[in-house]
Write a protein that holds these residues in place. Sequence first.
Motif, PDB file in Angstrom:
ATOM      1  N   ASP A   1       0.950  -1.082  -0.079  1.00  0.00           N
ATOM      2  CA  ASP A   1      -0.079  -0.143   0.171  1.00  0.00           C
ATOM      3  C   ASP A   1       0.844   1.155   0.155  1.00  0.00           C
ATOM      4  OD1 ASP A   1      -1.991  -1.953   0.295  1.00  0.00           O
ATOM      5  OD2 ASP A   1      -3.170  -1.009   1.844  1.00  0.00           O
ATOM      6  N   ILE A   2       0.321   2.257  -0.351  1.00  0.00           N
ATOM      7  CA  ILE A   2       0.965   3.752  -0.613  1.00  0.00           C
ATOM      8  C   ILE A   2       0.386   4.355   0.558  1.00  0.00           C
ATOM      9  CG2 ILE A   2       1.445   5.690  -1.827  1.00  0.00           C
ATOM     10  CD1 ILE A   2       1.539   4.145  -4.348  1.00  0.00           C
ATOM     11  N   LEU A   3       1.282   4.757   1.372  1.00  0.00           N
ATOM     12  CA  LEU A   3       0.731   5.699   2.778  1.00  0.00           C
ATOM     13  C   LEU A   3       1.338   7.114   2.478  1.00  0.00           C
ATOM     14  CD1 LEU A   3       0.847   2.906   5.476  1.00  0.00           C
ATOM     15  CD2 LEU A   3      -1.022   3.509   4.041  1.00  0.00           C
ATOM     16  N   THR A   4       0.565   7.977   3.158  1.00  0.00           N
ATOM     17  CA  THR A   4       1.166   9.445   3.218  1.00  0.00           C
ATOM     18  C   THR A   4       0.884   9.525   4.772  1.00  0.00           C
ATOM     19  OG1 THR A   4      -1.173  10.124   2.680  1.00  0.00           O
ATOM     20  CG2 THR A   4       0.131   9.744   0.886  1.00  0.00           C
ATOM     21  N   ALA A   5       1.532  10.978   5.042  1.00  0.00           N
ATOM     22  CA  ALA A   5       1.686  11.580   6.242  1.00  0.00           C
ATOM     23  C   ALA A   5       1.665  12.912   6.257  1.00  0.00           C
ATOM     24  CB  ALA A   5       2.680  10.845   7.110  1.00  0.00           C
TER      25      ALA A   5
ATOM     26  N   PRO B   1       5.799  19.588   4.725  1.00  0.00           N
ATOM     27  CA  PRO B   1       5.759  18.190   4.010  1.00  0.00           C
ATOM     28  C   PRO B   1       6.645  17.198   4.574  1.00  0.00           C
ATOM     29  CG  PRO B   1       6.528  19.984   2.572  1.00  0.00           C
ATOM     30  CD  PRO B   1       6.310  20.514   3.884  1.00  0.00           C
ATOM     31  N   VAL B   2       6.155  15.860   4.729  1.00  0.00           N
ATOM     32  CA  VAL B   2       7.157  15.004   4.970  1.00  0.00           C
ATOM     33  C   VAL B   2       6.992  13.806   4.215  1.00  0.00           C
ATOM     34  CG1 VAL B   2       7.233  15.426   7.474  1.00  0.00           C
ATOM     35  CG2 VAL B   2       5.263  14.186   6.770  1.00  0.00           C
TER      36      VAL B   2
ATOM     37  N   VAL C   1       7.958   7.635   8.732  1.00  0.00           N
ATOM     38  CA  VAL C   1       7.823   9.035   8.515  1.00  0.00           C
ATOM     39  C   VAL C   1       8.504   9.746   9.681  1.00  0.00           C
ATOM     40  CG1 VAL C   1       5.581   9.462   9.471  1.00  0.00           C
ATOM     41  CG2 VAL C   1       6.634  11.084   7.879  1.00  0.00           C
ATOM     42  N   THR C   2       9.345  10.911   9.324  1.00  0.00           N
ATOM     43  CA  THR C   2      10.045  11.555  10.344  1.00  0.00           C
ATOM     44  C   THR C   2       9.905  12.877   9.898  1.00  0.00           C
ATOM     45  OG1 THR C   2      11.817  11.898  11.722  1.00  0.00           O
ATOM     46  CG2 THR C   2      12.366  11.172   9.518  1.00  0.00           C
ATOM     47  N   ASP C   3       9.977  13.783  10.794  1.00  0.00           N
ATOM     48  CA  ASP C   3       9.971  15.217  10.390  1.00  0.00           C
ATOM     49  C   ASP C   3      11.534  15.949  10.764  1.00  0.00           C
ATOM     50  OD1 ASP C   3      10.044  15.174  13.347  1.00  0.00           O
ATOM     51  OD2 ASP C   3       8.285  16.609  13.322  1.00  0.00           O
ATOM     52  N   GLY C   4      12.204  15.108  11.127  1.00  0.00           N
ATOM     53  CA  GLY C   4      13.708  15.289  11.543  1.00  0.00           C
ATOM     54  C   GLY C   4      13.811  15.926  12.823  1.00  0.00           C
ATOM     55  N   VAL C   5      12.869  16.003  13.448  1.00  0.00           N
ATOM     56  CA  VAL C   5      13.016  16.682  15.138  1.00  0.00           C
ATOM     57  C   VAL C   5      12.656  15.635  15.952  1.00  0.00           C
ATOM     58  CG1 VAL C   5      12.192  18.564  16.388  1.00  0.00           C
ATOM     59  CG2 VAL C   5      12.694  18.982  14.167  1.00  0.00           C
ATOM     60  N   ASN C   6      11.126  15.103  15.830  1.00  0.00           N
ATOM     61  CA  ASN C   6      10.659  13.959  16.569  1.00  0.00           C
ATOM     62  C   ASN C   6      10.944  12.631  16.129  1.00  0.00           C
ATOM     63  OD1 ASN C   6       8.609  15.816  18.380  1.00  0.00           O
ATOM     64  ND2 ASN C   6       8.263  16.654  16.328  1.00  0.00           N
TER      65      ASN C   6
END
Length: 395
Positions: free
Chosen positions: A62-66, A72-73, A98-103
């Motif tokens: 499956d293709i998932l988004t966040a 955007p991530v 998925v990551t935002d680079g901080v959390n």
Amino acid sequence: MNGSTVTAPVGTYTVIASFNGCESSTSTEITIAVIPDNTPPVFDQSAPADIEVSCNNIPPMDILTATDNCGPVSVVPDEEIINGDCQGNYLIVRTWTVTDGVNPPVELTQLITVVDNQGPQLNSTVDAVLNVTCDEIPQPIEPSFIDNCSGVLSVTFNETQSDVINNQYSITRTWVAKDNCGNDSEIIEQVINVEVSAETIGTENREICNAAEFDTINLSLVLPNGTPSGGTWINVNNAGGLNGVIFSAFNNGNKVPVGDYTFSYVFDDGTDCPSQIDVIVNVNDDCLPLDCETVFVHNAFTPNGDGVNEHFQIDNINQECHLPNRVEIYNRWGVLVYEADNYDNNTKKFVGISEGRVTVDKNAELPTGTYFYIIQYNDGNGKVISESKYLYLTR
């Protein structure tokens, strides 16, 4: 800064902006607070459900988004395969990160259990039925099988042959394939109906007349001279009187019904085809054994020479079904005066003359009086009957 972006450390910043006019100037002070990013990205979908599938029904990933509050991530998919106990059984572990680079990174997982529960499939043509003569029997084929998951491990072949009846028999061939996970294919069966091209080389018509209830016929003795040994006898009509190669119309006390019975002798004569000899046995009313009749004792006789009632008569005791028998006669003092095995009222009969003992003269006429007899005989069904009563002798 050449257009580059710099992330300021967390804190409060004051910015003074100056504006110069034609003949005047002014300035303003701006306070900017940089606060920490404590909110990780959030997936827009739930993790796909764990499932169990066969190897040829594995769904695509499956293709998932966040979404993230700071911009955007991207979601990074990954897949790991853990081997099972055979090639077609294994586990797929799918992850989306998925990551935002901080959390800390956020991850979703799906487990796909792959099982091999289907056997190999036939991948070639096998004729289900063939009709041939005995010199046209084909060699066994090697069918082709394919397997959807783990590959074909082995193919087992088996062949059986029926008896030759009326110059025909059948060969049944079967194949079963097994894959590497232990699953079997369906049984592939082929039946070859074979007609024996060699003609029957002899027929024996034989009427057997059982003068005695235990007369028999040895079927092997009626085969033509020179017939090879080692063949097989086929009881075509399932006649009850056959035991090995010995046939009896009496069949252990049960009469074989009137009719013609065929016994086929099938043997190898050195050619590609078996040969067959039919022995036909006819059983008719005249040839069947008589019923076993009841034994009846006449307990009085008059051995006086007038030709009437001269001996101790025991009706039907001489029939084959009552043999063996035994007769003993005692006087009133318990002395044995007569004995005989297989008493028949003819060659063996008691006529009132002693057979002799130490107290009784041999060949002496016994006096008128009461005697005691004991007889034993077969009841016709294998049971021994013993009977003892008084016997009256009058002269």
